[in-house]
Design a protein around this motif. Sequence first.
Motif, short mmCIF file in Angstrom:
data_model
loop_
_atom_site.label_atom_id
_atom_site.label_comp_id
_atom_site.label_asym_id
_atom_site.label_seq_id
_atom_site.Cartn_x
_atom_site.Cartn_y
_atom_site.Cartn_z
N ALA A 12 42.34 45.55 48.48
CA ALA A 12 41.74 44.65 47.49
C ALA A 12 42.38 44.84 46.12
N ILE A 13 42.61 43.72 45.45
CA ILE A 13 42.96 43.73 44.03
C ILE A 13 41.71 43.39 43.24
N VAL A 14 41.41 44.20 42.24
CA VAL A 14 40.27 43.93 41.36
C VAL A 14 40.81 43.82 39.94
N THR A 15 40.82 42.62 39.38
CA THR A 15 41.26 42.48 38.00
C THR A 15 40.11 42.84 37.06
N GLY A 16 40.45 43.26 35.87
CA GLY A 16 39.41 43.75 34.97
C GLY A 16 38.73 44.97 35.58
N GLY A 17 39.52 45.79 36.27
CA GLY A 17 38.96 46.90 37.04
C GLY A 17 38.86 48.22 36.32
N ILE A 21 31.70 46.07 35.54
CA ILE A 21 31.54 45.45 36.85
C ILE A 21 32.78 45.63 37.71
N GLY A 22 33.96 45.47 37.14
CA GLY A 22 35.19 45.61 37.92
C GLY A 22 35.35 46.99 38.51
N GLU A 23 35.10 48.01 37.72
CA GLU A 23 35.21 49.38 38.24
C GLU A 23 34.17 49.63 39.32
N ALA A 24 32.96 49.13 39.12
CA ALA A 24 31.90 49.31 40.12
C ALA A 24 32.27 48.64 41.43
N ILE A 25 32.87 47.44 41.37
CA ILE A 25 33.29 46.75 42.58
C ILE A 25 34.41 47.53 43.27
N LYS A 86 50.15 44.99 51.84
CA LYS A 86 49.47 43.70 51.97
C LYS A 86 48.37 43.60 50.93
N VAL A 87 47.78 42.41 50.83
CA VAL A 87 46.55 42.18 50.08
C VAL A 87 45.63 41.36 50.97
N ASP A 88 44.38 41.77 51.09
CA ASP A 88 43.39 41.04 51.89
C ASP A 88 42.30 40.41 51.04
N VAL A 89 42.02 41.04 49.92
CA VAL A 89 40.88 40.63 49.08
C VAL A 89 41.33 40.57 47.63
N LEU A 90 40.93 39.53 46.95
CA LEU A 90 41.11 39.44 45.50
C LEU A 90 39.75 39.31 44.84
N VAL A 91 39.49 40.15 43.87
CA VAL A 91 38.30 40.00 43.03
C VAL A 91 38.77 39.64 41.63
N ASN A 92 38.59 38.38 41.26
CA ASN A 92 38.91 37.91 39.91
C ASN A 92 37.76 38.28 38.99
N ASN A 93 37.98 39.29 38.16
CA ASN A 93 36.90 39.76 37.30
C ASN A 93 37.30 39.85 35.83
N GLY A 221 20.60 43.95 34.56
CA GLY A 221 21.18 44.58 35.73
C GLY A 221 22.16 45.70 35.40
N ALA A 222 22.59 46.38 36.45
CA ALA A 222 23.60 47.43 36.34
C ALA A 222 24.85 46.99 37.13
N PRO A 223 26.03 47.46 36.73
CA PRO A 223 27.25 47.05 37.42
C PRO A 223 27.21 47.24 38.93
N ASP A 224 26.61 48.34 39.41
CA ASP A 224 26.55 48.60 40.84
C ASP A 224 25.78 47.51 41.59
#
Length: 255
Positions: A12-17, A21-25, A86-93, A221-224
């Motif tokens: 997975a790629i997590v932008t804004g990670g 929220i990005g780090e939690a994801i 590879k990349v399977d998942v993208l999280v645009n954050n 809410g909380a990031p988690d």
Amino acid sequence: MTSWINVEGKVAIVTGGSRGIGEAIARAIGQSGGKVAIASRKKEGLDGALERLRSAGVEAEAFTCHTGKLDDVRALVASVVERFGKVDVLVNNAATNPHFGPMMTADDAAFDKTIEVNLKGYFYAARAVAQHLVDRGAPGSIINVTSVAGLCAAPLQGIYGMTKAAVVSMTQTLAVELASSRIRVNAIAPGLVDTRFAAAIVHNKDLAERVIGRTPLGRYGAPDEIAGAALYLASDAASFVTGQTLVVDGGMTIA
């Protein structure tokens, strides 16, 4: 017993990670068996997040990337493929909100910056990852972190809300166009979450009380709590879910 909601073997790629929220994801995906590439503009923030993720047992790498710059996005995807195969998942954050105030007072620089990161950045990344998946002939999941500000009026955050509404539209159209390639595209719309990004509201007693007062669960809410929604959408448990916006707001938008 293997958990039904897991992402074992996925990349997975997590932008804004690098925080919030990005780090939690990224942590949720990594602790559920995935490998994670976190991306952000600033190396300092990435270094700290990478250390925290690895300390939590996550297999992760960090990449500097300005998602509003097409060449940066192309380089990001290529680097992640080179590192993980590879990349399977993208999280645009990755997102920005440089103008906090009435829409009428926003200047062109703030307007352009918000469009560049929140809209062009999401589209560039989604397109690059989708093309990679199509070329591989592989299924995948694209998750766009939008906001309740894109689902209803957003006083003081109008420019930001406008881009987030556009992300919902983009999510729906890409879901239709990419369905035949087995690529699912969904969005998450958080309500008020305790992050540095939302500090202008969370740390303003009057504004925070106004939001909490119309939130049935009576808190922010909380990031988690956003990470759980992303983990579900990234996993095969959501294999029949596409084009949807999952609202995670403590009930604020129904109150």
